[in-house]
Write an enzyme that holds these catalytic residues in place. Structure first.
Site, mmCIF file in Angstrom:
data_model
loop_
_atom_site.group_PDB
_atom_site.id
_atom_site.type_symbol
_atom_site.label_atom_id
_atom_site.label_comp_id
_atom_site.label_asym_id
_atom_site.label_seq_id
_atom_site.Cartn_x
_atom_site.Cartn_y
_atom_site.Cartn_z
ATOM 1 N N THR A 151 0.824 -1.204 0.000
ATOM 2 C CA THR A 151 0.000 0.000 0.000
ATOM 3 C C THR A 151 0.865 1.263 0.000
ATOM 4 O O THR A 151 2.015 1.227 0.459
ATOM 5 C CB THR A 151 -0.888 -0.003 1.263
ATOM 6 O OG1 THR A 151 -1.477 1.272 1.437
ATOM 7 C CG2 THR A 151 -0.088 -0.309 2.520
ATOM 8 N N ASP A 152 0.277 2.358 -0.460
ATOM 9 C CA ASP A 152 0.974 3.647 -0.368
ATOM 10 C C ASP A 152 1.107 4.117 1.089
ATOM 11 O O ASP A 152 1.912 4.994 1.395
ATOM 12 C CB ASP A 152 0.264 4.721 -1.214
ATOM 13 C CG ASP A 152 -1.217 4.887 -0.884
ATOM 14 O OD1 ASP A 152 -1.716 4.191 0.026
ATOM 15 O OD2 ASP A 152 -1.876 5.711 -1.553
ATOM 16 N N GLU A 153 0.305 3.513 1.975
ATOM 17 C CA GLU A 153 0.266 4.019 3.354
ATOM 18 C C GLU A 153 1.566 3.792 4.114
ATOM 19 O O GLU A 153 1.803 4.427 5.140
ATOM 20 C CB GLU A 153 -0.923 3.407 4.103
ATOM 21 C CG GLU A 153 -2.227 3.712 3.372
ATOM 22 C CD GLU A 153 -3.494 3.427 4.161
ATOM 23 O OE1 GLU A 153 -3.459 3.472 5.390
ATOM 24 O OE2 GLU A 153 -4.518 3.167 3.509
ATOM 25 N N TYR A 156 -2.070 -0.507 10.927
ATOM 26 C CA TYR A 156 -2.199 -1.207 9.639
ATOM 27 C C TYR A 156 -0.973 -0.936 8.764
ATOM 28 O O TYR A 156 -0.332 -1.863 8.250
ATOM 29 C CB TYR A 156 -3.480 -0.761 8.910
ATOM 30 C CG TYR A 156 -3.436 -1.040 7.424
ATOM 31 C CD1 TYR A 156 -3.363 -2.342 6.947
ATOM 32 C CD2 TYR A 156 -3.441 0.010 6.491
ATOM 33 C CE1 TYR A 156 -3.295 -2.603 5.582
ATOM 34 C CE2 TYR A 156 -3.375 -0.249 5.130
ATOM 35 C CZ TYR A 156 -3.288 -1.557 4.672
ATOM 36 O OH TYR A 156 -3.202 -1.804 3.334
ATOM 37 N N LYS A 172 1.987 -3.505 7.278
ATOM 38 C CA LYS A 172 2.332 -3.689 5.861
ATOM 39 C C LYS A 172 3.812 -3.333 5.636
ATOM 40 O O LYS A 172 4.505 -3.997 4.861
ATOM 41 C CB LYS A 172 1.437 -2.838 4.955
ATOM 42 C CG LYS A 172 -0.004 -3.297 4.879
ATOM 43 C CD LYS A 172 -0.186 -4.724 4.377
ATOM 44 C CE LYS A 172 0.031 -4.869 2.889
ATOM 45 N NZ LYS A 172 -0.329 -6.255 2.447
HETATM 46 P P1 TYD Z 1 -10.692 4.203 3.960
HETATM 47 O O1 TYD Z 1 -11.608 3.712 2.894
HETATM 48 O O2 TYD Z 1 -10.841 3.638 5.327
HETATM 49 O O3 TYD Z 1 -9.200 4.039 3.420
HETATM 50 P P2 TYD Z 1 -7.780 4.602 4.031
HETATM 51 O O4 TYD Z 1 -7.983 5.085 5.392
HETATM 52 O O5 TYD Z 1 -6.939 3.395 3.994
HETATM 53 O O6 TYD Z 1 -7.346 5.663 3.079
HETATM 54 O O7 TYD Z 1 -10.871 5.772 4.086
HETATM 55 C C1 TYD Z 1 -10.651 6.640 3.031
HETATM 56 C C2 TYD Z 1 -10.711 8.041 3.572
HETATM 57 O O8 TYD Z 1 -12.040 8.281 4.028
HETATM 58 C C3 TYD Z 1 -9.829 8.253 4.790
HETATM 59 O O9 TYD Z 1 -9.315 9.604 4.732
HETATM 60 C C4 TYD Z 1 -10.772 8.108 5.972
HETATM 61 C C5 TYD Z 1 -12.067 8.640 5.412
HETATM 62 N N1 TYD Z 1 -13.307 8.053 5.963
HETATM 63 C C6 TYD Z 1 -14.276 8.879 6.522
HETATM 64 O O10 TYD Z 1 -14.117 10.114 6.607
HETATM 65 N N2 TYD Z 1 -15.420 8.299 7.009
HETATM 66 C C7 TYD Z 1 -15.645 6.973 6.934
HETATM 67 O O11 TYD Z 1 -16.704 6.504 7.382
HETATM 68 C C8 TYD Z 1 -14.639 6.123 6.349
HETATM 69 C C9 TYD Z 1 -14.831 4.637 6.249
HETATM 70 C C10 TYD Z 1 -13.488 6.729 5.871
#
Ligand code: TYD
Length: 353
Positions: free
Chosen positions: A133-135, A158, A162
């Site tokens: 992942t990019d994270e 997480y 990774k």
């Molecule tokens: P997510 O799909 O959990 O992926 P990641 O955190 O790995 O990027 O979330 C994408 C973005 O959306 C992230 O900035 C967190 C935000 N988010 C919300 O604001 N509300 C939510 O209910 C969720 C699931 C994510």
């Protein structure tokens, strides 16, 4: 050529999940694919065999329900199924779950990956591709992009898990001479994604006119990659990539969470004849996620130049396809919206109680 994917025997871990099942569907839909797909999946909460139902009887496909930590079984599969490469999708992937409890992330992502690598040590002709992942690179401000040479600065449990697994893949390559490749993907979206992730979560909440909880002010930025593009990129890396190399996969289509949510609402309203303003009033800003990465962005010139990957889907097009898929596949959604799911959502968001 690293692997001739049209003839190879591939062990796909986590093939019942969102990204792994898309990769398998692409392979099995390809009439020129004469190899074999062995799908090893533990079917934990987000694994779903409905994602591969149409291929159940395909002679090129074998499903094995087990955990990647079962090293004896993995070794047996490598031997008996004459596996040429492992494509390792199996992972715990949801940041919010890792904040609640990191133990499953240590187990699957770190110990699970090293267990697979130990199995490959016994069958060193097997190539190992690791989906990352990019994270792992951490967060960016308003400008700049990560490259394959950026430092690792993971911020969530997480991302740390990774990052650890990436390091083990690299180390096993260097120490034991295993052939490896690693890809770092941006946020994937598309059909069959478990609705804890932002895009399917928003669609699910819209279907029941529930709150749409956005962290902070909704101004965090993500770069969204359609899952079919991701699967295509991984296949290209297997074909044309170089052993020991790392490739970033992204679509370079950045948008804030609020902007994305409004776009989903627009598409959803158009497809269901609903009122946009009424749906937008469901947006609820909630307390920010701890350690919430502000922005992800990756430079993709390496994957473009070396393996010729160019994403096909514009965000609007991929989102439209995704929203339609969830609207048309109500039985898929109904099967995953069980008690376990409701308990998770209610524990996570006060606004969704
Ligand atoms: P997510 O799909 O959990 O992926 P990641 O955190 O790995 O990027 O979330 C994408 C973005 O959306 C992230 O900035 C967190 C935000 N988010 C919300 O604001 N509300 C939510 O209910 C969720 C699931 C994510």
């Amino acid at each position: 050529m690293l692997i001739d994917t049209s003839r190879a025997n591939l062990l796909i871990t986590g093939g019942a999940g969102f990204m792994g099942s898309c990769f398998i569907r692409q392979l099995l839909k390809d009439p020129l694919f004469t190899g074999k797909v062995v799908n090893l999946d533990a079917l934990t909460y987000s694994g779903n065999l409905d994602n591969l139902k149409v291929f159940e009887e395909d002679p090129r496909y074998l499903f094995v329900k087990d955990n990647i930590l079962n090293q004896n079984l993995v070794e047996k599969l490598l031997f008996e199924e004459k596996i040429d490469a492992i494509v390792h999708f199996a992972a715990e992937t949801h940041v919010d779950r890792s904040i609640s409890d990191a133990s499953a992330f240590m187990q699957t992502n770190v110990l699970g990956t090293t267990s697979l690598l130990e199995a490959v040590r016994k069958y060193p002709h097997v190539h190992f591709h690791h989906i990352s992942t990019d994270e792992v690179y951490g967060a960016l401000g308003d400008t700049g992009s990560f490259s394959e040479d950026s430092s690792y600065l993971p911020n969530s449990p997480y991302a740390a898990s990774k990052a650890a697994s990436d390091h083990f893949v690299r180390a096993y390559g260097k120490t034991y001479g295993i052939s490896t490749t690693i890809s770092h993907a941006g946020n994937n979206y598309g059909p069959c994604q478990y609705p804890e992730k932002l895009i399917p979560f928003i669609v699910t909440q819209l279907l029941k006119k529930g709150a749409l909880p956005l962290y902070g002010k909704g101004d965090n930025v993500r770069d969204w990659l359609f899952v079919e593009d991701h699967a295509n990129a991984v296949r290209l890396i297997l074909e044309k990539g170089r052993s020991s190399e790392v490739y970033n996969i992204a679509s370079s289509q950045e948008i804030t969470n609020l902007g994305l949510t409004k776009l989903i609402i627009k598409l959803f309203a158009r497809k269901t004849n609903s009122d946009i303003e009424e749906l937008e009033s469901l947006i609820t800003f909630v307390e920010d996620r701890p350690g919430h990465d502000f922005r992800y962005s990756m430079n993709t010139s390496k994957i473009a130049n070396e393996v010729g990957f160019v994403p096909k889907y514009a965000l609007q097009e991929g989102l439209s396809e995704t929203v339609s898929w969830y609207l048309e596949n109500t039985s898929w959604l109904k099967n995953v919206l069980n008690e376990e799911y409701d308990t998770w959502v209610e524990s996570q968001y006060e606004a969704c109680k």
